[in-house]
Motif scaffolding. Structure first.
Motif, PDB file in Angstrom:
ATOM      1  N   SER A  43       0.823  -1.249  -0.026  1.00 25.23           N
ATOM      2  CA  SER A  43      -0.113   0.053  -0.099  1.00 25.23           C
ATOM      3  C   SER A  43       0.971   1.084  -0.183  1.00 25.23           C
ATOM      4  CB  SER A  43      -0.811   0.044   1.084  1.00 25.23           C
ATOM      5  OG  SER A  43      -1.066   1.215   1.781  1.00 25.23           O
ATOM      6  N   THR A  44       0.595   2.367  -1.000  1.00 23.61           N
ATOM      7  CA  THR A  44       1.425   3.353  -0.923  1.00 23.61           C
ATOM      8  C   THR A  44       0.652   4.500  -1.022  1.00 23.61           C
ATOM      9  OG1 THR A  44       2.909   2.075  -2.417  1.00 23.61           O
ATOM     10  CG2 THR A  44       3.242   4.464  -2.347  1.00 23.61           C
ATOM     11  N   GLN A  45       1.035   5.559  -0.053  1.00 22.65           N
ATOM     12  CA  GLN A  45       0.307   6.590  -0.040  1.00 22.65           C
ATOM     13  C   GLN A  45       1.195   8.120   0.025  1.00 22.65           C
ATOM     14  OE1 GLN A  45      -3.318   6.958   0.400  1.00 22.65           O
ATOM     15  NE2 GLN A  45      -3.497   4.925   0.647  1.00 22.65           N
ATOM     16  N   ARG A  46       0.888   9.044  -0.693  1.00 21.13           N
ATOM     17  CA  ARG A  46       1.597  10.136  -0.689  1.00 21.13           C
ATOM     18  C   ARG A  46       0.716  11.123   0.173  1.00 21.13           C
ATOM     19  NH1 ARG A  46       3.497  12.693  -6.043  1.00 21.13           N
ATOM     20  NH2 ARG A  46       3.949  14.426  -4.915  1.00 21.13           N
ATOM     21  N   LEU A  47       1.371  12.069   1.290  1.00 19.70           N
ATOM     22  CA  LEU A  47       0.730  12.601   2.136  1.00 19.70           C
ATOM     23  C   LEU A  47       1.568  14.098   2.291  1.00 19.70           C
ATOM     24  CD1 LEU A  47       0.575   9.753   4.489  1.00 19.70           C
ATOM     25  CD2 LEU A  47      -1.370  10.847   3.589  1.00 19.70           C
TER      26      LEU A  47
ATOM     27  N   LEU B  25      -4.106   5.691   8.568  1.00 20.26           N
ATOM     28  CA  LEU B  25      -4.116   4.920   7.255  1.00 20.26           C
ATOM     29  C   LEU B  25      -3.363   3.338   7.748  1.00 20.26           C
ATOM     30  CD1 LEU B  25      -3.323   7.439   4.496  1.00 20.26           C
ATOM     31  CD2 LEU B  25      -5.524   6.117   4.761  1.00 20.26           C
TER      32      LEU B  25
ATOM     33  N   GLN C  82      -4.915  -0.258   7.081  1.00 21.04           N
ATOM     34  CA  GLN C  82      -4.400  -1.415   6.311  1.00 21.04           C
ATOM     35  C   GLN C  82      -3.783  -2.670   7.141  1.00 21.04           C
ATOM     36  OE1 GLN C  82      -3.887  -1.017   2.908  1.00 21.04           O
ATOM     37  NE2 GLN C  82      -3.865  -3.271   3.169  1.00 21.04           N
TER      38      GLN C  82
ATOM     39  N   GLU D  45       5.969  10.169   1.785  1.00 17.56           N
ATOM     40  CA  GLU D  45       5.542   8.939   1.203  1.00 17.56           C
ATOM     41  C   GLU D  45       5.250   7.776   2.274  1.00 17.56           C
ATOM     42  OE1 GLU D  45       5.925   7.261  -2.896  1.00 17.56           O
ATOM     43  OE2 GLU D  45       6.891   6.020  -1.549  1.00 17.56           O
TER      44      GLU D  45
END
Ligand SMILES: Nc1ncnc2c1ncn2[C@@H]1O[C@H](COP(=O)(O)OP(=O)(O)OP(=O)(O)O)[C@@H](O)[C@H]1O
Ligand SMILES: [Mg+2]
Length: 136
Positions: free
Chosen positions: A6-10, A23, A27, A66
């Motif tokens: 799972s990848t998120q840019r914040l 998050l 997850q 990230e």
């Protein structure tokens, strides 16, 4: 070895750091480790410290950070928090009465292994966490 990722840019703000923690909880729950399980809470604590560091020490104006979570088949979770600063000046701060320096000490105590890696842009601070107690 395949991992679920799972990848998120914040955004590099306190709000972005809080979101990273939430998050992570979501997850881990989706991966079968409910909110109030020890593993989920430990992962949240680790992400909270690494994200707080990314948005304070690793921040560059206008740049995101990230969060990547990887679940490996042998029941290890790898947490990666990347920020745009290239200097890899992470250090333990030894100030017994001080207000700073708890983050990385906590990380080193909670993690199975951890480290810092260079990237094309910036760096990644990573932590691995065992989902099962050895021998269970
Ligand atoms: N992502 C990062 N980018 C650059 N420097 C970092 C990063 N994370 C940590 N550091 C450096 O390592 C030091 C130690 O980090 P640590 O999280 O232990 O303490 P802190 O963030 O200063 O205080 P605390 O976490 O207790 O609020 C920081 O003060 C900073 O100099
Ligand atoms: Mg810190």
């Amino acid at each position: 070895m395949n991992a679920e990722i799972s990848t998120q840019r914040l955004s590099a703000t306190p709000r972005g750091a809080r979101l990273a923690r939430r998050l992570t909880a979501l997850q881990l729950a989706a991966w079968g480790h409910p909110y109030d399980s020890e593993v989920n809470r430990t992962a949240q604590q680790l992400v909270a410290e690494l994200a707080a560091n990314a948005v304070t020490h690793g921040r560059l104006p206008g740049r995101d950070f990230e969060l990547r979570l990887l679940l490996f088949p042998e029941e290890t979770v790898r947490i990666e928090v990347s920020d745009p600063r290239g200097d890899r000046q992470l250090r333990f701060i030894n100030e017994p009465e001080g207000e700073r320096g708890r983050g990385l000490i906590l990380v080193s105590l909670l993690a199975l292994t951890w480290g810092v890696a260079e990237r094309d842009v910036g760096k990644t601070v990573w932590v691995e966490l065992a989902l099962k107690e050895p021998g269970l």
